[in-house]
Each structure stands twice: as C-alpha cells, then as structure tokens.
Design an enzyme around this catalytic site. Structure first.
Site, PDB file in Angstrom:
ATOM      1  N   ASP A 315       0.799  -1.220   0.000  1.00  0.00           N
ATOM      2  CA  ASP A 315       0.000   0.000   0.000  1.00  0.00           C
ATOM      3  C   ASP A 315       0.836   1.276   0.000  1.00  0.00           C
ATOM      4  OD1 ASP A 315      -2.602  -1.037  -0.179  1.00  0.00           O
ATOM      5  OD2 ASP A 315      -2.575  -1.594   1.926  1.00  0.00           O
ATOM      6  N   TYR A 399      -9.678  -0.309   2.544  1.00  0.00           N
ATOM      7  CA  TYR A 399      -9.156  -0.247   3.915  1.00  0.00           C
ATOM      8  C   TYR A 399      -8.797   1.180   4.312  1.00  0.00           C
ATOM      9  CZ  TYR A 399      -8.574  -4.989   5.769  1.00  0.00           C
ATOM     10  OH  TYR A 399      -8.793  -6.220   6.321  1.00  0.00           O
TER      11      TYR A 399
END
Length: 683
Positions: A315, A399
């Site tokens: 990420d 997320y």
C-alpha cells in the site's frame, strides 16, 4: 512563456523568508518551480512524484550541530516522471542552483499507481464490450452498467505480462442503489487495464461462474441503521477542552513538547516522517532518533486460486500513503485542541495540489503515569500523564489505516496503527465451500484470509550516530534444580546477543523469550547500571510472513521475511521493497535482500551508523463482526528508554494528588504539590 513562468516561480521561492528547514517537505511553490525546470529541459511529461530529496545525512548532521556556521544542505527535489510511450525517468532538481543535477531513464520498472491512475479505470471498464459481456453472463444487463464499480489495484506481478507494460487489475463490484456498499455484491471476473493505451487487454474468468448475489444490501450508512431500529440513545457527550491552550509549541514544522523536540515531515509515499528527535534531559539536549517512518507494508491474501495469487498490495510502495491521505475533520478524526498541517503534492499534469489538514497534532490524557500508596499510613502519590499524538489516516481502496505517532512524558515513543474500513470481498455461490481460504461474512460474500505487515524504519541516533543492536531474550539460568548454582531453579536473566553483520541481524520474534531488541550506544554507559544507554524496541504483534519461501509474495516482499533486519546506513536505502515496487517479479528481490547481499558477509554494523527495519502487523481471518464495516483493530509497539536516563525522567510532572507520611501525621488538609496553574491541590 515557460522561461517567464520559471523566473516568476523562482522569485517566489527566493522571496520566502526565512528559508525552509532542510527537512521541510516541498511547498506548492517549490513543486511548481521544479515542474517548470523539468518542462523546460524535457518537454511534455506526466509527473508521478515531486518530493523532497532529503539532505545527505553527513551534511545534515553537521548543519544541525552548528546551523550558524555549517553550510545549509542543498534544497532539492526527487522527481519521478513518465514520458510518452511509458518511459520512466528518475531525476534530482537542485532548487538552490535552479538546475537538474540528475536525470536518467530507468527501464523495466513501473512507478507507483497514483489516485489519478486509479480513478480513470472505472469509466473505461463500464464501456468495454468484453466487460459488458461478462456482466451479462452473471446477471447484470447492459443498461445497469452505471451500477458497476471497480477497485483498481496494481497487478502485482503476472508472468504473462511482465514488467514492461503499466497494468492495473480491476476488482469488480455492483451497487443496486448508489448508497449501497458495493462490497456486498462482488463480481467473479477480473479485467486487466493497460494504463498507457487506456484499454482492457484481458479478462480473467473463473472456471465456475458465480451469479450476482440476490441478497439484500448490507449497509452501514445512517439511513440503513435508522431503518433497522436506529442508533443507541444512551450515549452522553464527552467534552474535551483545554481552556488555557495546548502544552506544545510549533515553530514551522518543529514541535517542542515536554522535553521533546521533533521535526514533522511528510511525503507522498511514507506519509509522516519524523526527524531529529531529541529529549532535553535537565538541560542536556540528547539525540535519540535521526529519522522514523513507516517505510513499507504488504497485504498478502491467502487464496491460492488464480488470479487471487496476485492479491498482495504494497500500500505504500505501490500507491503511496501520502497520496491516499484523508483531509481530517475536527471532532471526528481528531478531538480537542488541534493543530493541523497540510501536505503539498504534484498531480499528473505537473500542477501542485494540497491536502488540507493532512496531519493532526494534539494532546490526550494518558491515564496514570505513576502511582504508589503506602499500605502502612495511606500516604500516596498519583501522577496522571499526557501524550502528544501526531497522526494521519489514509484510505487504500477498501481499507483505512490510522497511523498514530505517540510521544510520552517518560521518554517513550509509541507507534499505533488502527485498521478499519471494509473487507476486500469476492463472490461465492450458495453453499460453496470457501476451502478455508476465507469466510462467508454475508450471503454470497467471501472475505479472504490476509495479513497486514508493516515495515518500520528506525534510524537511531542514541546519544550519537554510532550505535549497535542487541537481541535480548529472557532465559532460564544455568544449573538444574538442586544444583549449587540454581538450587531452587528460579534463576533467569536477560541474554544479550550482539549483531555484528546484517546477516547475523536477520532475526524473528520469539514470544516464549519475551524477545526485544536494543539500539545501544556502547560508547556511553549509564552511571548506575554500568550498561550502555539504549532504546528498546518492544513489539509483540509480529506474525511471520505466511506465504511460502520461494513464492511470489516471499520474493517480492523480502523485507517481511524476518521481524528485524539491521543495515549499515546509506542515504539511498529508504524503501525496503525497492524504489519502484509495482510489477516487480521478485527476481531479484528488491530492497533489503539486495542491499544486504551487496554489502557482503563482512559488512560491520557494530558501533557505526545503522538502520533497524522492523516488520510487524497482524493476520486477519475475517468474521461477520468485521462486516459491513470493521470496528477499528489496533496494534502497537514501543521504543522505550533503557539505561538512557539516570532515574525516572517524568518525576517532574506535577502530581494529581500527593500526601507524605509527615503531612498525614500533621493532619494537613492539602498536599505539597502544585497544579499546573501553580495552585495547591486540595484534599
């Protein structure tokens, strides 16, 4: 025209007074000046990143030691750009000299996927005839294509396509109504998008098709909760006030708080970067950390079926924690008396953009700092602590990651990460077996097993840059029960293992020995314990990387193979999975494995300038309680002083209540301590 604009921007930069601190992120004006310089030399380019080219450490340490006499480090920008045809260029622009000092074509790499890259995929997916055909097969008519959504991810790596073409994979979803959560209606196929040609070049389709779910929506928005009975009515407000203001001072981007001094930086990739962290120990300003950051993370998913093996998101390295940062809201993301900092970035076209309120800085009550009550006479002292929190929150598709750097009055630094948001979901047929690779969290919704593994980069400066790392294990003492040296078998001690090379330092967590790691300055001993001054890494949420050795994730995420690595400091070694992460094959493994191999077996990390890399996180086996939106799950670690101070460094924090034995004997009605406003604490 370009030259006129460049001169105008250069004048704006030069007019800035005072000059920015060398650790300060680039301002919007500086980003515009860099873009103008690059455009002048290299014409039309798409910009992937324009960020601070951090000062070389040797120059920076010299300047920090004597900012009046030492040369100020050059102000420079690190640039990543993509030319027509997909060529990637890496460059360095010296803002002081107003020139490009480094510019090179970097073949066979893909820089990170920006928010602009992600946002363009959905519109193309909806119009693609092959995607429309696949939607029809699973029950979505062409007139409903406006209800089809996708989360674009980098493809990770797929041997069918290699690294030469910039690709994204589209994880597909459907929304019956615009307010519905698409994650309740995942689709079973996966288009692959070519970012250069703006086309869908392939669609991965499973051998067993899964029709669109007929289950009712499962939502978390306010109207849905009201429809299901409404919200709780027994919650009374909690008011957080600081009528006299905050206890910290901010000068530019430097914070002074409770003996701490911290420079707060920010970049597009790591998000918050903390530099030059010092502690004023009774007038002696002692360096502790040169730089702290979350340098990388990987989220491997545990379903082996094609194409789910591609689901392992880096990420930070693939999308950028800074680029994905939220603009924070008072009373929601942060409460209390808040100081915000903005973040400036570049967009694809080269224009500077700003995320307002990217960083939140505030104080919170930290509960009891220390307390003791004497059972003999009920004399007591209790001191409540407070903590300084520097935070940001970024959204990586489904997320949310809430990152909190927390400073305590006793010299402890804490990193807490909270995970919330929505599970990544995949479709399943009625009665289908998840085979243990996931959990049916709602009818037709399969949430796959996954891990969140973060890499903390610690550049210690424990009373100076020459440091040594020790592994510390709680070990039973030698000798059997009944022996002279351990007659009752109760002996145990802290076994310390010194790391002298990066190969030795590859170590894993061991909960059975309460394993910690000490970053020590062996040149300076505590006057009482006669042990080296140090800071100890205390981290207990350290799952091993579950993908197997030799597999795709294991090769690409080399930093996650061990809980701790230690390397000799290098200005170039910042990103533990490599500078450019998307579509790396893992052959060779980029970042830490490559650096350690290049350093060789004889590289010394004993009593020298070092970096400690720590991988921590959690393994998530989803459950219905995590759906349709997850309660925040926290994980935390500590950097604690050990043998660093002569005594408890928080003794001078005013107590909340204190009565000595002599006060009790004299019948005193108030304690001898003072409140923060100078008045006595009454009993």
């Amino acid at each position: 025209m370009v030259l006129d604009r460049l001169q105008q921007l250069t004048h704006q930069v030069n007019a800035t007074a005072p000059p920015p601190h060398p650790f300060d992120p680039l301002s919007a004006v500086e980003i515009d000046a860099v873009v103008a310089l690059v455009r002048k030399e290299h014409g039309s380019l798409n910009f992937n990143a324009v960020t601070l080219y951090e000062p070389r450490k040797a120059e920076m340490l010299a300047w920090l030691a004597d900012p009046e006499k030492a040369s100020r480090p050059a102000r420079a920008a690190d640039v990543v750009a993509i030319a027509p045809g997909g060529k990637v260029y890496d460059g360095v622009v010296n803002l002081d000299q107003k020139k490009i000092v480094e510019w090179k074509h970097t073949p066979n790499v893909q820089p990170l996927i920006t928010m602009e890259d992600l946002q363009e995929v959905e519109l193309i997916v909806r119009k693609d005839p092959k995607v429309i055909e696949q939607c029809g097969i699973i029950g979505i008519p062409p007139e409903d294509m406006h209800k089809v959504y996708c989360d674009p991810w980098t493809i990770g790596y797929d041997e069918r396509f290699g690294s030469g073409v910039r690709l994204q994979q589209a994880l597909m979803y459907y929304r019956p109504h615009v307010d519905d959560s698409q994650y309740t209606f995942p689709l079973d196929f996966c288009p692959i998008f070519n970012a250069e040609t703006k086309q869908i070049i392939h669609i991965d389709v499973p051998p067993v098709r899964r029709q669109i779910s007929k289950a009712p929506p499962n939502n978390y928005h306010t109207a849905a909760i009201e429809k299901e009975g409404g919200y709780r009515t027994d919650i009374k407000p909690i008011h957080i006030t600081q009528p006299d203001g905050v206890s910290f001072q901010i000068k530019g981007r430097e914070i002074e708080w409770q003996n701490w001094n911290i420079h707060v930086g920010f970049n597009y990739r790591e998000g918050i970067v903390l530099n030059n962290i010092t502690f004023n120990d009774k007038g002696n300003v002692r360096p502790i950390f040169y730089r702290l950051s979350l340098a990388e993370m990987v989220v491997p998913y545990g379903n082996p079926e094609h194409p789910h093996q591609r689901k392992h998101a880096f990420d930070l390295g693939e999308y950028g924690g800074g680029y994905m940062t939220n603009s924070l809201s008072l009373g929601c993301d942060c409460k209390g008396a808040i100081h915000y900092m903005d973040a400036d970035f570049v967009n694809r076209a080269g224009a500077s953009t700003t995320i307002k309120n990217a960083i939140c800085i505030h104080e919170e009550d930290a509960g009891i700092l220390f307390k003791h009550t004497d059972f003999r006479d009920e004399s007591v002292i209790v001191t409540r602590g407070r903590k300084l929190i520097i935070s940001h929150i970024f959204t990586a598709a489904n997320y949310e990651y809430c990152v909190y750097w927390i400073f305590h009055q006793d010299g402890t630094v804490q990193l807490e990460v909270k995970l919330t948001g929505i599970l990544n979901t995949y479709s399943m047929n009625l009665g289908e077996d998840t085979k243990g690779w996931g959990t049916e969290v709602y009818p037709g919704v399969n949430a796959h097993n996954h891990q969140h593994l973060f890499c903390l980069r610690v550049d210690p400066n424990i009373d100076g840059p020459n440091n040594t790392v020790f592994q510390v294990d709680a070990i039973q003492g030698p000798g059997e029960v009944g022996s002279a040296e351990n007659k009752y078998g109760n002996a145990f001690y802290a076994k310390k293992t010194k790391f002298t090379t990066p190969l030795e330092a590859m170590s894993d967590y061991d909960g059975s020995t309460s394993r910690t790691w000490e970053m020590s300055n062996t040149n300076k001993l505590n006057p009482y314990s006669k042990k080296p001054v140090c800071y100890k890494l205390v981290s207990r949420e350290v799952p091993p990387l579950l993908p197997k050795e030799g597999g795709l994730v294991w090769k690409r995420a080399g930093f996650a193979r061990h809980a701790v690595h230690v390397t000799k400091y290098s200005d170039k070694e910042i990103h533990p999975a490599g500078r450019h992460v998307p579509q790396t094959s893992g052959e060779p493994s980029m970042g830490l494995p490559q650096w350690i191999e290049a350093a060789g077996p004889d590289c010394s990390i004993d009593n020298t300038d070092i970096v400690l890399w720590h991988t921590f996180g959690l393994t998530h086996f989803p459950a219905p309680e995590d759906y349709p939106i997850m309660p925040a799950e926290p994980m935390t670690l500590l950097l604690r002083p050990r043998n660093f101070f002569d005594r408890n460094p928080a003794l001078d924090v005013p107590p909340s209540y204190s009565r000595t034995p002599s006060q009790i004997a004299a019948g005193a009605s108030s304690c001898a301590c003072k409140k923060s406003d100078g008045s006595s604490v009454q009993v």
